[in-house]
Enzyme design. Structure first.
Site, mmCIF file in Angstrom:
data_model
loop_
_atom_site.group_PDB
_atom_site.id
_atom_site.type_symbol
_atom_site.label_atom_id
_atom_site.label_comp_id
_atom_site.label_asym_id
_atom_site.label_seq_id
_atom_site.Cartn_x
_atom_site.Cartn_y
_atom_site.Cartn_z
ATOM 1 C CB SER A 1 32.679 5.681 51.988
ATOM 2 O OG SER A 1 32.450 4.428 52.583
ATOM 3 C CE1 TYR B 1 27.264 7.810 53.023
ATOM 4 C CE2 TYR B 1 28.244 5.619 52.924
ATOM 5 C CZ TYR B 1 28.339 6.958 53.241
ATOM 6 O OH TYR B 1 29.512 7.467 53.761
ATOM 7 C CE LYS C 1 29.878 10.134 51.562
ATOM 8 N NZ LYS C 1 30.352 11.465 51.978
HETATM 9 P P1 NAD Z 1 28.533 12.679 61.104
HETATM 10 O O1 NAD Z 1 27.093 12.458 60.786
HETATM 11 O O2 NAD Z 1 28.965 12.593 62.525
HETATM 12 O O3 NAD Z 1 29.012 14.082 60.529
HETATM 13 C C1 NAD Z 1 28.423 14.685 59.404
HETATM 14 C C2 NAD Z 1 28.177 16.139 59.719
HETATM 15 O O4 NAD Z 1 27.521 16.748 58.590
HETATM 16 C C3 NAD Z 1 27.262 16.332 60.931
HETATM 17 O O5 NAD Z 1 27.795 17.307 61.788
HETATM 18 C C4 NAD Z 1 25.955 16.781 60.315
HETATM 19 O O6 NAD Z 1 25.197 17.620 61.179
HETATM 20 C C5 NAD Z 1 26.425 17.516 59.072
HETATM 21 N N1 NAD Z 1 25.415 17.590 58.025
HETATM 22 C C6 NAD Z 1 24.609 16.585 57.588
HETATM 23 N N2 NAD Z 1 23.784 17.040 56.632
HETATM 24 C C7 NAD Z 1 24.077 18.359 56.466
HETATM 25 C C8 NAD Z 1 23.552 19.391 55.645
HETATM 26 N N3 NAD Z 1 22.555 19.151 54.788
HETATM 27 N N4 NAD Z 1 24.076 20.626 55.733
HETATM 28 C C9 NAD Z 1 25.084 20.889 56.609
HETATM 29 N N5 NAD Z 1 25.615 19.963 57.425
HETATM 30 C C10 NAD Z 1 25.112 18.714 57.355
HETATM 31 O O7 NAD Z 1 29.356 11.652 60.213
HETATM 32 P P2 NAD Z 1 30.904 11.294 60.220
HETATM 33 O O8 NAD Z 1 31.031 9.879 60.639
HETATM 34 O O9 NAD Z 1 31.682 12.333 60.902
HETATM 35 O O10 NAD Z 1 31.177 11.325 58.649
HETATM 36 C C11 NAD Z 1 31.702 12.470 57.999
HETATM 37 C C12 NAD Z 1 31.760 12.187 56.514
HETATM 38 O O11 NAD Z 1 32.546 11.025 56.290
HETATM 39 C C13 NAD Z 1 30.400 11.908 55.875
HETATM 40 O O12 NAD Z 1 30.387 12.511 54.601
HETATM 41 C C14 NAD Z 1 30.378 10.397 55.756
HETATM 42 O O13 NAD Z 1 29.575 9.972 54.680
HETATM 43 C C15 NAD Z 1 31.845 10.098 55.500
HETATM 44 N N6 NAD Z 1 32.226 8.730 55.894
HETATM 45 C C16 NAD Z 1 31.961 8.300 57.176
HETATM 46 C C17 NAD Z 1 32.292 7.005 57.546
HETATM 47 C C18 NAD Z 1 31.959 6.477 58.909
HETATM 48 O O14 NAD Z 1 31.873 5.257 59.072
HETATM 49 N N7 NAD Z 1 31.777 7.322 59.920
HETATM 50 C C19 NAD Z 1 32.932 6.169 56.616
HETATM 51 C C20 NAD Z 1 33.210 6.640 55.339
HETATM 52 C C21 NAD Z 1 32.846 7.946 54.997
HETATM 53 C C1 WQD Z 2 31.130 -4.010 60.675
HETATM 54 C C2 WQD Z 2 30.996 -5.519 60.906
HETATM 55 C C3 WQD Z 2 28.801 -6.369 60.428
HETATM 56 C C4 WQD Z 2 26.756 -4.248 63.665
HETATM 57 C C5 WQD Z 2 29.518 0.704 57.281
HETATM 58 C C6 WQD Z 2 28.997 1.314 56.013
HETATM 59 C C7 WQD Z 2 30.126 1.949 55.253
HETATM 60 C C8 WQD Z 2 30.954 2.905 56.114
HETATM 61 C C9 WQD Z 2 31.332 2.293 57.410
HETATM 62 C C10 WQD Z 2 30.241 5.162 55.723
HETATM 63 C C11 WQD Z 2 30.194 -6.229 59.814
HETATM 64 C C12 WQD Z 2 29.129 -6.520 61.898
HETATM 65 C C13 WQD Z 2 27.703 -4.730 62.785
HETATM 66 C C14 WQD Z 2 26.170 -5.138 64.602
HETATM 67 C C15 WQD Z 2 27.539 -6.920 63.728
HETATM 68 N N1 WQD Z 2 30.236 4.091 56.428
HETATM 69 N N2 WQD Z 2 28.077 -6.031 62.814
HETATM 70 N N3 WQD Z 2 26.591 -6.445 64.596
HETATM 71 O O1 WQD Z 2 29.103 -2.440 57.319
HETATM 72 O O2 WQD Z 2 31.651 -2.442 57.278
HETATM 73 O O3 WQD Z 2 30.451 -0.331 56.963
HETATM 74 O O4 WQD Z 2 30.191 1.710 58.047
HETATM 75 O O5 WQD Z 2 30.761 5.345 54.670
HETATM 76 O O6 WQD Z 2 29.546 2.598 54.178
HETATM 77 O O7 WQD Z 2 28.383 0.312 55.241
HETATM 78 O O8 WQD Z 2 30.462 -1.362 59.195
HETATM 79 O O9 WQD Z 2 30.249 -1.231 61.637
HETATM 80 O O10 WQD Z 2 28.166 -1.605 60.258
HETATM 81 O O11 WQD Z 2 29.836 -3.449 60.459
HETATM 82 O O12 WQD Z 2 27.860 -8.102 63.759
HETATM 83 O O13 WQD Z 2 25.286 -4.772 65.406
HETATM 84 O O14 WQD Z 2 30.259 -5.710 62.124
HETATM 85 O O15 WQD Z 2 28.088 -7.476 59.953
HETATM 86 O O16 WQD Z 2 30.787 -7.498 59.654
HETATM 87 P P1 WQD Z 2 30.379 -1.763 57.629
HETATM 88 P P2 WQD Z 2 29.607 -1.839 60.443
#
Ligand code: NAD
Ligand code: WQD
Length: 341
Positions: free
Chosen positions: A124, A148, A152
């Site tokens: 991330s 979190y 990562k």
């Molecule tokens: P998500 O929660 O939809 O998907 C994660 C999946 O992992 C789910 O299906 C969940 O059931 C499974 N899981 C969780 N804990 C588990 C465990 N202990 N054993 C087996 N399975 C497990 O999330 P996503 O948005 O699809 O994210 C996928 C990956 O990408 C995650 O590692 C997340 O940290 C990373 N990521 C997501 C974002 C985002 O904003 N969505 C941003 C950056 C990184």
């Molecule tokens: C985006 C913008 C908020 C909600 C997060 C995690 C990051 C990654 C992606 C996993 C910001 C604003 C939000 C609301 C708002 N996840 N906001 N009202 O914070 O960039 O990133 O998700 O890895 O680790 O921190 O994304 O979608 O929460 O916010 O005004 O109800 O929207 O302040 O400017 P963020 P977000």
């Protein structure tokens, strides 16, 4: 190719499965449905007319993971499984370290047992923390601001050390910016449990009438319109980056971190306006105080993804909002799980 996909039932995993299956790969999903529904996998099967293997188990269970990986004997692993709620990670840090860090260590040990040397990891942009400069490139210092983000960063370190110690290993650490949108069919999409933490699913739930109004967290940032600026990336583009990374891992050794974003920042107000165009009506908003820990701006330098993976984002903010709206309006309660009652 045989691809083992942890967390494949989740938001990004399910979209990646569609492309893996469509490309003819054999897939085994490992997921405990901690934050997802088996319905998502059914929808993937319907969309692709293809089936996949499924092991329902926890990545913290090292034996289950080793059995699954050695039985499937994959050519490559895509590791999505993990917990991702920033706020929850401060309340339950050990759960986050056990799942995201120990789970990753269990997976690498299972890959060793199976002789698999290729991994693509869901990292991330949150690992960068406060921007020293923008756009973020992959050499920007790593300083995550919450547990979190630290899980990562630590998992990245573990994978890098594993790759160094494992002859011919190849690891790609994809640093996602802000994934949004849904498959254009409207059949799969993001389905957060409870109140959404993230902006796009919150806007979507206001648009569909599940929530009254969006609180904009701060309108006094040093940005074009005072609201926070982020690099939103369509989940279908993000899924394509995984297929490109799997291909890349076949021709490159070692460990590389690669940003996945569009390179363009969009503010909260701009995203709301784009969503209003997509859904055809106004989204109620109110200006609220800043959310602790938020930064003004975050967006990616994307050269490395283009050079190494031959990948660039293709879908713009209009497509992100249109596809999110199709998913949300056709599935107002998401996958409707767990069943009410
Ligand atoms: P998500 O929660 O939809 O998907 C994660 C999946 O992992 C789910 O299906 C969940 O059931 C499974 N899981 C969780 N804990 C588990 C465990 N202990 N054993 C087996 N399975 C497990 O999330 P996503 O948005 O699809 O994210 C996928 C990956 O990408 C995650 O590692 C997340 O940290 C990373 N990521 C997501 C974002 C985002 O904003 N969505 C941003 C950056 C990184
Ligand atoms: C985006 C913008 C908020 C909600 C997060 C995690 C990051 C990654 C992606 C996993 C910001 C604003 C939000 C609301 C708002 N996840 N906001 N009202 O914070 O960039 O990133 O998700 O890895 O680790 O921190 O994304 O979608 O929460 O916010 O005004 O109800 O929207 O302040 O400017 P963020 P977000």
């Amino acid at each position: 190719m045989k691809v083992f996909v942890t967390g494949g039932a989740g938001y990004i995993g399910s979209h990646t499965l569609v492309q893996l299956l469509a490309a003819g790969h054999e897939v085994c999903v490992f997921d405990n449905f901690a934050n997802s529904s088996p319905v998502a996998l059914d929808r993937v099967r319907q969309l692709t007319n293809r089936d996949m293997g499924l092991v329902e188990a926890d990545i913290r269970d090292a034996d289950a993971l080793r059995n699954a990986v050695t039985t499937f004997a994959p050519d490559a692993v895509v590791h999505f499984a993990g917990l991702k709620a920033v706020g929850e990670s401060s309340d339950l840090p050990l759960l986050y370290y056990q799942t995201n860090v120990s789970g990753t260590m269990n997976l690498l040990a299972a890959m060793d047992a199976a002789g698999c040397k290729r991994i693509v990891f869901s990292s991330s942009a949150t690992v960068y923390g406060e921007a020293h400069y923008l756009p973020f490139d992959e050499d920007h210092p790593i300083a995550p601001a919450n547990p979190y983000g630290r899980t990562k960063a630590m998992a990245e370190g573990v994978i890098a050390d594993w790759a160094k110690a494992t002859p011919d290993a190849s690891a790609v650490l994809l640093r996602y910016f802000n994934p949004v949108g849904a498959h254009e069919s409207g059949r799969i999409g993001e389905d957060p449990q409870g109140i959404p933490n993230n902006l796009m699913p919150f806007i979507a739930q206001v648009a569909v009438g599940r929530r009254e109004k969006l609180a904009i967290f701060g309108a006094d940032y040093d940005t074009r319109d005072g609201t926070g600026e982020r690099d939103y990336i369509h989940v279908v583009d993000l899924a394509a980056a995984h297929l490109a990374a799997i291909d890349y891992s076949a021709r490159a050794c070692g460990c590389e971190a690669i940003n996945v974003g569009t390179g363009t920042g969009i503010t909260v107000k701009e995203l709301v306006a784009a969503y209003e165009r997509a859904c055809g009506h106004a989204i109620a908003v109110e200006i609220a105080p800043r959310r602790p820990g938020d930064v003004a701006s975050s967006y990616a330098r994307t050269d490395k993804a283009r050079e190494r993976l031959g990948w660039t984002a293709k879908l713009n903010v209009e497509a992100m909002c249109a596809d999110s709206w199709k998913w949300q309006s056709e599935n107002p309660e998401g996958y409707a799980w767990p069943p009410e009652g």
